[in-house]
Design a protein around this motif. Structure first.
Motif, PDB file in Angstrom:
ATOM      1  N   ALA A 185     -23.607  -7.427  23.309  1.00 16.14           N
ATOM      2  CA  ALA A 185     -25.241  -7.574  23.581  1.00 16.14           C
ATOM      3  C   ALA A 185     -25.585  -8.850  23.639  1.00 16.14           C
ATOM      4  CB  ALA A 185     -25.905  -6.767  22.551  1.00 16.14           C
ATOM      5  N   LEU A 186     -24.959  -9.670  22.462  1.00 14.16           N
ATOM      6  CA  LEU A 186     -25.275 -11.098  22.393  1.00 14.16           C
ATOM      7  C   LEU A 186     -24.932 -12.043  23.718  1.00 14.16           C
ATOM      8  CD1 LEU A 186     -24.429 -11.867  18.672  1.00 14.16           C
ATOM      9  CD2 LEU A 186     -26.752 -11.787  19.758  1.00 14.16           C
ATOM     10  N   ASP A 187     -23.634 -11.521  24.189  1.00 16.54           N
ATOM     11  CA  ASP A 187     -23.385 -12.248  25.338  1.00 16.54           C
ATOM     12  C   ASP A 187     -24.039 -12.222  26.352  1.00 16.54           C
ATOM     13  OD1 ASP A 187     -21.014 -12.834  23.643  1.00 16.54           O
ATOM     14  OD2 ASP A 187     -19.590 -11.470  24.691  1.00 16.54           O
ATOM     15  N   ARG A 188     -24.685 -11.012  26.717  1.00 18.39           N
ATOM     16  CA  ARG A 188     -25.640 -10.458  27.623  1.00 18.39           C
ATOM     17  C   ARG A 188     -26.960 -11.456  27.468  1.00 18.39           C
ATOM     18  NH1 ARG A 188     -25.121  -5.439  27.043  1.00 18.39           N
ATOM     19  NH2 ARG A 188     -27.198  -5.146  25.939  1.00 18.39           N
ATOM     20  N   TYR A 189     -27.273 -11.377  26.235  1.00 16.54           N
ATOM     21  CA  TYR A 189     -28.658 -12.185  25.751  1.00 16.54           C
ATOM     22  C   TYR A 189     -28.469 -13.559  26.105  1.00 16.54           C
ATOM     23  CZ  TYR A 189     -29.975  -7.992  23.065  1.00 16.54           C
ATOM     24  OH  TYR A 189     -30.301  -6.870  22.909  1.00 16.54           O
ATOM     25  N   ALA A 190     -27.262 -14.168  25.917  1.00 20.19           N
ATOM     26  CA  ALA A 190     -27.023 -15.549  26.158  1.00 20.19           C
ATOM     27  C   ALA A 190     -27.233 -16.118  27.497  1.00 20.19           C
ATOM     28  CB  ALA A 190     -25.695 -15.963  25.674  1.00 20.19           C
ATOM     29  N   ARG A 191     -26.962 -15.006  28.616  1.00 23.09           N
ATOM     30  CA  ARG A 191     -26.859 -15.039  30.086  1.00 23.09           C
ATOM     31  C   ARG A 191     -28.387 -15.316  30.413  1.00 23.09           C
ATOM     32  NH1 ARG A 191     -22.333 -11.975  30.128  1.00 23.09           N
ATOM     33  NH2 ARG A 191     -23.563 -10.317  30.590  1.00 23.09           N
ATOM     34  N   GLU A 192     -29.519 -14.824  29.417  1.00 25.18           N
ATOM     35  CA  GLU A 192     -30.786 -14.917  29.642  1.00 25.18           C
ATOM     36  C   GLU A 192     -31.554 -16.042  29.082  1.00 25.18           C
ATOM     37  OE1 GLU A 192     -32.522 -11.144  29.272  1.00 25.18           O
ATOM     38  OE2 GLU A 192     -30.594  -9.940  29.825  1.00 25.18           O
ATOM     39  N   ASP A 193     -32.667 -16.321  29.747  1.00 17.10           N
ATOM     40  CA  ASP A 193     -33.593 -17.477  29.100  1.00 17.10           C
ATOM     41  C   ASP A 193     -34.608 -17.002  28.269  1.00 17.10           C
ATOM     42  OD1 ASP A 193     -34.274 -19.988  28.476  1.00 17.10           O
ATOM     43  OD2 ASP A 193     -35.410 -20.256  30.303  1.00 17.10           O
ATOM     44  N   ARG A 194     -34.299 -15.931  27.371  1.00 12.67           N
ATOM     45  CA  ARG A 194     -35.130 -15.501  26.586  1.00 12.67           C
ATOM     46  C   ARG A 194     -34.752 -15.826  25.038  1.00 12.67           C
ATOM     47  NH1 ARG A 194     -35.498  -9.447  29.060  1.00 12.67           N
ATOM     48  NH2 ARG A 194     -37.036 -10.042  30.855  1.00 12.67           N
ATOM     49  N   PRO A 195     -36.024 -15.872  24.058  1.00 11.38           N
ATOM     50  CA  PRO A 195     -35.749 -16.084  22.567  1.00 11.38           C
ATOM     51  C   PRO A 195     -35.043 -14.457  22.403  1.00 11.38           C
ATOM     52  CG  PRO A 195     -38.043 -16.052  23.071  1.00 11.38           C
ATOM     53  CD  PRO A 195     -37.318 -15.750  24.601  1.00 11.38           C
ATOM     54  N   VAL A 196     -34.189 -14.575  21.305  1.00  7.93           N
ATOM     55  CA  VAL A 196     -33.564 -13.818  20.655  1.00  7.93           C
ATOM     56  C   VAL A 196     -33.919 -13.530  19.043  1.00  7.93           C
ATOM     57  CG1 VAL A 196     -31.388 -12.654  19.986  1.00  7.93           C
ATOM     58  CG2 VAL A 196     -31.584 -13.874  22.089  1.00  7.93           C
ATOM     59  N   ARG A 197     -33.832 -12.117  18.832  1.00  7.13           N
ATOM     60  CA  ARG A 197     -34.227 -11.680  17.171  1.00  7.13           C
ATOM     61  C   ARG A 197     -33.194 -10.951  16.719  1.00  7.13           C
ATOM     62  NH1 ARG A 197     -40.602 -12.183  15.578  1.00  7.13           N
ATOM     63  NH2 ARG A 197     -41.021 -14.226  16.708  1.00  7.13           N
ATOM     64  N   VAL A 198     -32.365 -11.461  15.742  1.00  4.36           N
ATOM     65  CA  VAL A 198     -31.514 -10.505  15.078  1.00  4.36           C
ATOM     66  C   VAL A 198     -32.297  -9.894  13.701  1.00  4.36           C
ATOM     67  CG1 VAL A 198     -29.264 -10.293  13.930  1.00  4.36           C
ATOM     68  CG2 VAL A 198     -29.710 -11.832  16.095  1.00  4.36           C
ATOM     69  N   VAL A 199     -32.161  -8.709  13.816  1.00  6.24           N
ATOM     70  CA  VAL A 199     -32.923  -7.853  12.553  1.00  6.24           C
ATOM     71  C   VAL A 199     -31.943  -6.977  11.780  1.00  6.24           C
ATOM     72  CG1 VAL A 199     -34.844  -6.507  11.975  1.00  6.24           C
ATOM     73  CG2 VAL A 199     -35.361  -8.275  13.994  1.00  6.24           C
ATOM     74  N   GLY A 200     -32.313  -6.892  10.475  1.00  2.00           N
ATOM     75  CA  GLY A 200     -31.109  -6.007   9.813  1.00  2.00           C
ATOM     76  C   GLY A 200     -30.625  -6.507   8.529  1.00  2.00           C
ATOM     77  N   PHE A 201     -29.661  -5.573   8.084  1.00  3.33           N
ATOM     78  CA  PHE A 201     -29.269  -5.737   6.752  1.00  3.33           C
ATOM     79  C   PHE A 201     -28.121  -7.046   6.830  1.00  3.33           C
ATOM     80  CE2 PHE A 201     -29.542  -1.109   6.662  1.00  3.33           C
ATOM     81  CZ  PHE A 201     -30.334  -0.911   5.825  1.00  3.33           C
ATOM     82  N   PRO A 202     -28.413  -7.866   5.951  1.00  3.65           N
ATOM     83  CA  PRO A 202     -27.618  -9.300   5.952  1.00  3.65           C
ATOM     84  C   PRO A 202     -25.877  -9.008   6.024  1.00  3.65           C
ATOM     85  CG  PRO A 202     -28.742  -8.935   3.828  1.00  3.65           C
ATOM     86  CD  PRO A 202     -29.119  -8.070   4.914  1.00  3.65           C
ATOM     87  N   ALA A 203     -25.577  -7.891   5.202  1.00  5.92           N
ATOM     88  CA  ALA A 203     -24.141  -7.923   5.381  1.00  5.92           C
ATOM     89  C   ALA A 203     -23.335  -7.499   6.786  1.00  5.92           C
ATOM     90  CB  ALA A 203     -23.665  -6.853   4.218  1.00  5.92           C
ATOM     91  N   PHE A 204     -24.523  -6.623   7.677  1.00  5.92           N
ATOM     92  CA  PHE A 204     -23.839  -6.343   8.872  1.00  5.92           C
ATOM     93  C   PHE A 204     -23.881  -7.741   9.664  1.00  5.92           C
ATOM     94  CE2 PHE A 204     -24.920  -1.410   8.897  1.00  5.92           C
ATOM     95  CZ  PHE A 204     -24.111  -1.324   7.512  1.00  5.92           C
ATOM     96  N   ILE A 205     -24.749  -8.407   9.458  1.00  8.67           N
ATOM     97  CA  ILE A 205     -24.922  -9.580  10.448  1.00  8.67           C
ATOM     98  C   ILE A 205     -23.714 -10.479  10.251  1.00  8.67           C
ATOM     99  CG2 ILE A 205     -26.371 -11.587  10.986  1.00  8.67           C
ATOM    100  CD1 ILE A 205     -28.853  -9.823  10.134  1.00  8.67           C
ATOM    101  N   TRP A 206     -23.674 -10.497   8.814  1.00  5.93           N
ATOM    102  CA  TRP A 206     -22.215 -11.354   8.245  1.00  5.93           C
ATOM    103  C   TRP A 206     -20.904 -10.989   9.037  1.00  5.93           C
ATOM    104  CZ3 TRP A 206     -22.327 -16.326   6.303  1.00  5.93           C
ATOM    105  CH2 TRP A 206     -21.205 -16.756   5.705  1.00  5.93           C
ATOM    106  N   GLU A 207     -20.889  -9.667   8.976  1.00 10.52           N
ATOM    107  CA  GLU A 207     -19.649  -8.719   9.180  1.00 10.52           C
ATOM    108  C   GLU A 207     -19.572  -9.230  10.908  1.00 10.52           C
ATOM    109  OE1 GLU A 207     -16.639  -6.878   7.571  1.00 10.52           O
ATOM    110  OE2 GLU A 207     -18.145  -7.649   6.858  1.00 10.52           O
ATOM    111  N   VAL A 208     -20.378  -8.735  11.746  1.00 10.67           N
ATOM    112  CA  VAL A 208     -20.470  -9.187  12.961  1.00 10.67           C
ATOM    113  C   VAL A 208     -20.253 -10.391  13.379  1.00 10.67           C
ATOM    114  CG1 VAL A 208     -21.809  -8.952  15.201  1.00 10.67           C
ATOM    115  CG2 VAL A 208     -21.451  -7.030  13.615  1.00 10.67           C
TER     116      VAL A 208
END
Lengths: 366, 895
Positions: A185-208
């Motif tokens: 998903a992030l790779d896909r977002y990186a190809r677009e010229d739009r802002p991104v928001r990552v939302v959620g549990f910090p442990a998950f974000i850290w893990e990914v």
């Protein structure tokens, strides 16, 4: 116009005597509303010997009988006609204790406004810019009654929504964290010229993040909004400055765009970090810190448990909510906003009060 | 954080890693091998000495603990003291001995091999080896408690401290080092500090040790159990849950304030953090909620009172929050009419209608539930099966049995009384099993051909230093608990053995005046669970000796072994001909001793009718007889006189008096005896002192080295004589505590015998040389000069001077009472005999009339001869040097 609607129309951090007066009025109204509309809450107030006419001065607001948060997990409290409830939320727990929060349209409309005002005050609302989301929470299509999913929905409502990817998948019997799908998903977002928001549990974000080799460059209009805490993985918790720096580097956003929020589904009002990483109390609620032994209100800077007060809830009598979360209040913040600063130190209790993070983290460790 | 450790005698500060484990465990193994060689007595002495230190308010370690532990663990100072006292209680010798006896069947199996008659084989409690104790943080002394149980079972003991308390285990280890002169005990201990969750280190330990004892939460027990090699024994004392149950009858038959004070004590003790602390109290209701109401109101008062003696612990924020949570849930329930919450400054009582299972957040928070059906109590317990430990029960005795049975079935491991939950009784199983048994391997020798240990425990190889430690211990105990010794030993130091030889002697008049009914100064505690035995008297007044049941069974154990050394086996039929009744010891002690051998016992008694004795002998054909020589000889005479056939007494054991060579010859001839041997040298006051093996010559006895301390002193000066000199035997009983016997003058003459007995047994031997004081044992009775004197005083015409003489008269004894008469001074030779005769008759009549025992002995013919001689003044021989008359002359051992 009712006092509560006037209060909710006000800017988020315009504290002062006018705001206090409005808050008192709104609380008086709302307390009477619950007292008369919820027999069980009135029963509780009866035990405390406190009735609507006892709310006279601003200080009386803090005397409105609080309900300890666990009581909402044990018993059903609804104010008014239950058929008007539009959304029933539960907080995710593993101890067999599920909070049920009953929200009618009025309450939902109010909390939506509150959230918009708060993030507006931080410059984080932009209905024009279509934004792509990566949500580290349960897919609301499956878990729509979970509080976390609802708060994601509120957060994604801060902008126009482009693509949304939910990181926790339902396989028909259980939830699991789908790491590769996040990277894709992030790779896909990186190809677009739009802002991104990552939302959620910090442990998950850290893990990914840790398992992802790639670096992104989403720019200063992108944000990470974390919430829910580390809970079950408390011993692996990454200190906030490091978290901000590493996640900022990973996504190519300023570390100050990594924002944590603290909230309780029973209370609803989010306490969000400013650009200095400090959480603030908006005018829509009041927070007192109490000594858990004596229940006396403690002065600024002293550690105790949070007592939340808010008049926005219409169908659910959590007007005065005593929690077991530990923290303290401070008068000011370097950001200069005129609002008390709230510092969360942890979730108290020996058999830990199971916040919403625990079940999700069990998913992670499995 | 620095990690401080105590490693086998030294303190070190460093981080432990998995790499340290092999060296650590190797050192532990070496220390364990050394510990194997330490006698249990020494081990117990070290712990007992440590307990004595910890009890002492001036002890530096105690002062440090009282200063710092309140800060470290949050307990109030009063509670820290309570915990230290509880530890001392467990650690003192008496408790450990009791525990060893109850759990391991006695200390023998720990010190070597115990022969088990029912098994006909040997058992040995062999240490596991190196045992790791993982302590919990709830009650800070529990780690030390675990450790010392590891030590008495001779395991090298590694203690992992809890995060909550890294301090006390180190103080405890230091106290062991202070009192352990030899060092083998203190060197078998390590106190380790490392953070739980270091997987590498924990894996290394798991693989290297032989056993792990885990105290604490479920998580800790599970973590240590996980991936444990199969051969490593794990004792998991996980989290437990306890309750109190009060029946309505029980409650109504007790004083409510007392009941509540006890419940309050259980709640307050250890701040409810122990596994045995009550979390819920169930009160049986018969009519409405009256009882529960009354109980809860009174309990509130009791909890306030308890808080005065034991101020509450400093609570953490988390603990306060946890209590808050229960209070708030309770209050909401109260709003709904489901509960009542009572709170004090230090406590919370939540009275609930629901029968739902409840955990208390501890720290003086108690749920109280009324119940009508017993199942309302049992069901929640059943739901917690495996986690339930103690139930304190207040009930009528007749209710208790069925309740206890139901509770046991529901999973309860321990039932106790209110107020006793937090402190166990030594010897109780813990969490359903015996702690000491779990710390050893039981090793057996099946069907040995012959016993190799007879007498071994009676006289092991000697070591002077240990003996002195036991004497010191005895002196301290006697001084502390007995008013008589408190006075007598006041101000004396027991640092040096030389001091012991300066202590005053104990003689039978001391005993007479300081024991019931005259007084009780010699006793160290209330007279309970005890035997009262007659032990002769002085001036005709009876005198008594007091043994606790435990002391008595120790004596029976010793005698059982003594009889076996003498040759009694399980295949024998043994006739007990000691005297029965009249508070006499010998008959009952012999029966119990015989039980231990496993032979067939005939409790005939020497005072039974002689025809009956002979009839029983015909019917059951005893192979061994036990009794007083005079009795046995009289029996032999009957056998001979009536020409009784078929009597073959292989072994004859005699006690009380010596059997001379002629008597031995007669017994061999009349009864066919192969062995005639002492049944032990003993007296009621002193207890058993010595025993004979078949190789023991004449009157030579092996000393019961583990049981008695023997001195030979000059009867006149009281000075201890050099080895080899003859003098009075003075004994100190090392085991008796109810009535301590310290430096008791036996009145017997004796001499230490050098050299080793041909039987190979170690330890000192001594030879009996007759009486040196004024008591004469003759014809199965004791003659006291004072008695003779008081009788003579009533006879007209005779002097108060007298001499009692015992001689051999064939196989029996002859008793002569000599006195003088002034009437014979000037009498013509021709008139002398009739006057002599008349006076002698007068004296004899008076003696027989006043002394019923003498009359009995004469009538029954237990004496070979009895006569009174009245001599002219100066007729009784005087001691040349002093001119004194020797009041008692025992000529039986001569020649």
């Amino acid at each position: 116009m009712k006092a509560v609607d006037a209060l909710i129309a006000a800017p988020a951090f315009a504290h002062g005597s006018a705001s206090d007066a409005l808050f008192l009025e709104a609380m008086r109204e709302n307390f009477r509303h619950h007292y008369e509309g919820c027999a069980d809450y009135a029963r509780w107030c009866g035990l405390a010997g406190f009735a609507p006419q006892d709310v006279r001065a601003y200080g009386d607001v803090f005397r409105i009988p609080y309900v300890y948060v666990a009581n909402f997990k044990r018993r059903k409290f609804v104010t008014g006609d239950e058929s008007r409830v539009a959304l029933t939320l539960t907080s995710s727990g593993t101890a067999g204790e599920k909070s049920a929060i009953y929200l009618d349209r009025k309450s939902l409309a109010r909390i939506t406004k509150i959230v918009h005002h708060i993030y507006g005050a931080f410059g984080m609302t932009d209905r024009a810019a279509r934004t792509n989301y990566l949500c580290f929470t349960y897919d609301p299509r499956v878990a729509k009654d979970l509080g976390t999913a609802f708060s994601d929905k509120l957060l994604t409502g801060l902008t126009a929504v482009g693509k949304v990817h939910y990181a926790i998948r339902w396989d028909g019997s259980d939830f699991s964290l789908d790491r590769p799908s996040c990277w894709k998903a992030l790779d896909r977002y990186a190809r677009e010229d739009r802002p991104v928001r990552v939302v959620g549990f910090p442990a998950f974000i850290w893990e990914v993040m840790r398992e992802n080799r790639r670096r992104y460059d989403f720019g200063p209009n992108s944000y990470v909004i974390t919430g829910g805490g580390w809970k079950g993985l408390a011993d692996r918790e990454i200190p906030k400055p490091e978290f901000r720096r590493r996640v900022g580097e990973w996504l190519g956003i300023p570390p100050s765009n990594v924002r944590d929020l603290y909230g309780m589904v029973e209370h609803g009002v989010p306490y969000c970090e400013c650009e200095h990483g400090e959480m603030h109390v908006p005018v829509y609620s009041r927070v007192a810190v109490r000594d858990p032994g004596t229940l006396q209100i403690l002065p600024d800077g002293e550690t105790g448990i949070f007592h939340f007060l808010t008049p926005y809830l219409n169908s659910f009598p959590a007007i005065s909510l005593l929690t077991s979360d530990v923290g303290r209040l401070h008068a000011s913040c370097p950001c200069g906003r005129n609002a008390p600063r709230l510092e969360l130190l942890g979730r108290g209790g020996v058999t830990k009060h199971k916040g919403c993070a625990i079940a999700a983290l069990e998913v992670l460790s499995s | 954080m620095t990690h401080d450790h105590y490693l086998f005698g030294r303190f070190e500060s460093r981080d432990l890693t998995a790499a340290d484990v092999p060296a650590l465990v190797a050192e532990a193994r070496a220390a364990q091998a050394a510990l194997e060689r330490v006698p249990l007595t020494t081990l117990l002495n070290v712990l007992d000495a440590a307990a004595a230190r910890w009890r002492d308010p001036a002890y530096a370690g105690r002062r440090l603990a009282l200063q710092h532990m309140p800060e470290v663990v949050g307990f109030s100072k009063a509670m820290v003291e309570e915990a230290l006292d509880a530890l001392c209680g467990v650690m003192q010798r008496a408790s450990l001995e009791k525990q060893i006896r109850l759990e391991l069947g006695g200390r023998q199996a720990l010190d070597g091999w115990r022969f088990v008659p029912a098994y006909q084989g040997y058992l040995r409690a062999q240490a596991l080896g190196v045992v790791l104790h993982v302590s919990a943080g709830n009650v800070f002394v529990s780690g030390a408690d675990s450790l010392l149980h590891g030590l008495i079972t001779r395991n090298a003991s590694l203690l992992k401290v809890s995060r909550a308390d890294p301090l006390f285990p180190l103080l405890f280890a230091r106290s062991l080092r202070e009192v352990d002169a030899d060092g083998a005990v203190a060197r078998a201990v390590a106190v380790l500090s490392f953070r739980g969750g270091d997987a590498g280190l924990e894996r290394a330990l798991k693989a290297a040790v032989d056993g792990i004892v885990v105290w604490g939460g479920e998580e800790a027990v599970r973590a240590w159990r996980a991936d444990l090699p199969g051969h490593v024994r794990l004792l998991g004392y996980g989290p437990k849950y306890s309750v109190a149950v009060l029946t309505s009858q029980g409650l109504l038959s007790s004083a409510l304030s007392e009941v509540c004070a006890r419940v309050a004590r259980d709640v307050v003790l250890w701040e409810q953090r122990a596994c045995s602390s009550p979390q819920v109290v169930y009160v049986e209701e018969t009519d409405g909620d009256v009882l529960t109401d009354l109980f809860v109101d009174e309990l509130a008062r009791a909890l306030d009172i308890a808080a005065e003696a034991y101020p509450p612990a400093r609570l953490t924020l988390d603990e306060k929050i946890e209590i808050l949570r229960h209070r708030e849930l309770g209050r909401m329930a109260q709003a709904f009419g489901e509960a009542v919450v009572l709170t004090g400054r230090t406590w919370t009582v939540i009275r609930e209608r629901s029968t739902e299972f409840r955990f208390s957040p501890l720290n003086r928070t108690l749920y109280v539930k009324g119940f009508r059906r017993w199942d309302e109590v049992l069901e929640p317990l059943r739901s917690m099966r495996g986690y339930v430990q103690t139930a304190a029960v207040l009930a009528l005795p007749r209710e208790l049995r069925t309740m206890a049975t139901d509770l046991a079935r529901a999973g309860v491991d321990r039932i106790t009384e209110l107020g006793g939950m937090g402190t166990g009784t030594p010897g109780s199983p813990h969490d359903g099993s015996y702690q000491l048994q779990d710390l050893v391997r039981w090793v057996c020798i099946e069907s040995p051909r012959e016993r190799f240990d007879l007498g071994e425990h009676l006289a092991p190889a000697s070591e002077a230093s240990k003996k002195w430690a036991r004497l010191q211990d005895l002196l301290a105990y006697a001084r502390e608990h007995s008013p008589f010794y408190a006075e007598r030993l006041a101000g004396r130091s027991f640092e040096d053995y030389a001091e012991f030889e300066r202590l005053p002697f104990l003689d039978r008049t001391h005993i007479y005046h300081n024991t019931p009914p005259q007084g009780e100064g010699l006793l160290t505690g209330p007279l309970e669970k005890a035997y009262v035995f007659a032990s002769g008297g002085s001036t005709g007044e009876p005198k008594f000796s007091f043994y606790s049941y435990e002391e008595f069974s120790e004596v029976t154990r010793l005698l059982g072994e003594i009889y076996q050394v003498a040759g009694v086996t399980a295949r024998d039929v043994v006739g007990n001909l000691f005297m029965a009744g009249n508070l006499w010891t010998s008959f009952i002690v012999a029966n119990e001793a015989l039980e231990q051998i496993g032979c067939v016992t005939l409790p005939i008694a020497g005072n039974a009718d002689i025809d009956l004795v002979l009839r029983y002998m015909k019917l059951f054909k005893p192979t061994v007889l036990l009794g007083l020589p005079s009795m046995l000889i009289q029996l032999a005479e009957f056998v001979k006189a009536r020409n009784v056939k078929d009597v073959h007494i292989r072994t004859m054991l005699y006690g009380g008096e010596h059997v001379g060579p002629e008597a031995q010859e007669f017994l061999r001839d009349a009864l066919g005896c192969e062995t005639i041997i002492s049944a032990g040298y003993a007296s009621v006051d002193a207890g058993p002192v010595g025993f004979q093996c078949p190789q023991s010559p004449r009157t030579v006895h092996h000393l019961l080295y583990e049981y008695q301390f023997l001195e030979i002193v000059d009867p006149e000066s009281g000075k201890v004589l050099p080895r080899g000199s003859a003098g009075e035997i003075v004994v100190t009983n090392l085991n008796r505590r109810l009535m301590p016997i310290i430096r008791y003058r036996t009145g017997d003459l004796g001499r230490r015998v050098e050299g080793t007995c041909p039987c190979g047994r170690g330890g000192p031997s001594f030879e009996l040389l007759g009486r040196c004081d004024d008591v004469l044992r003759v014809g199965a009775m004791s003659i006291y000069p004072e008695e003779i004197e008081s009788v003579l005083a009533t006879v007209e015409g005779v002097s108060r001077l007298f001499q009692v003489v015992a001689e051999r008269a064939g196989a029996k004894d002859r008793l002569i009472i000599r006195t003088e008469s002034p009437l014979l001074a000037d009498v013509q030779r021709i008139a002398k005999p009739p006057i002599e005769e008349a006076l002698a008759k007068r004296v004899e009549d008076a003696l027989l009339e006043r002394n019923s025992e003498l009359a009995l002995v004469v009538r029954e013919g237990w004496l070979g001869d009895f006569r009174v001689e009245v001599l002219p003044p100066g007729g009784i021989p005087r001691i040349r040097r002093t001119g004194k008359i020797r009041k008692v002359l025992d000529l039986r051992m001569e020649g």
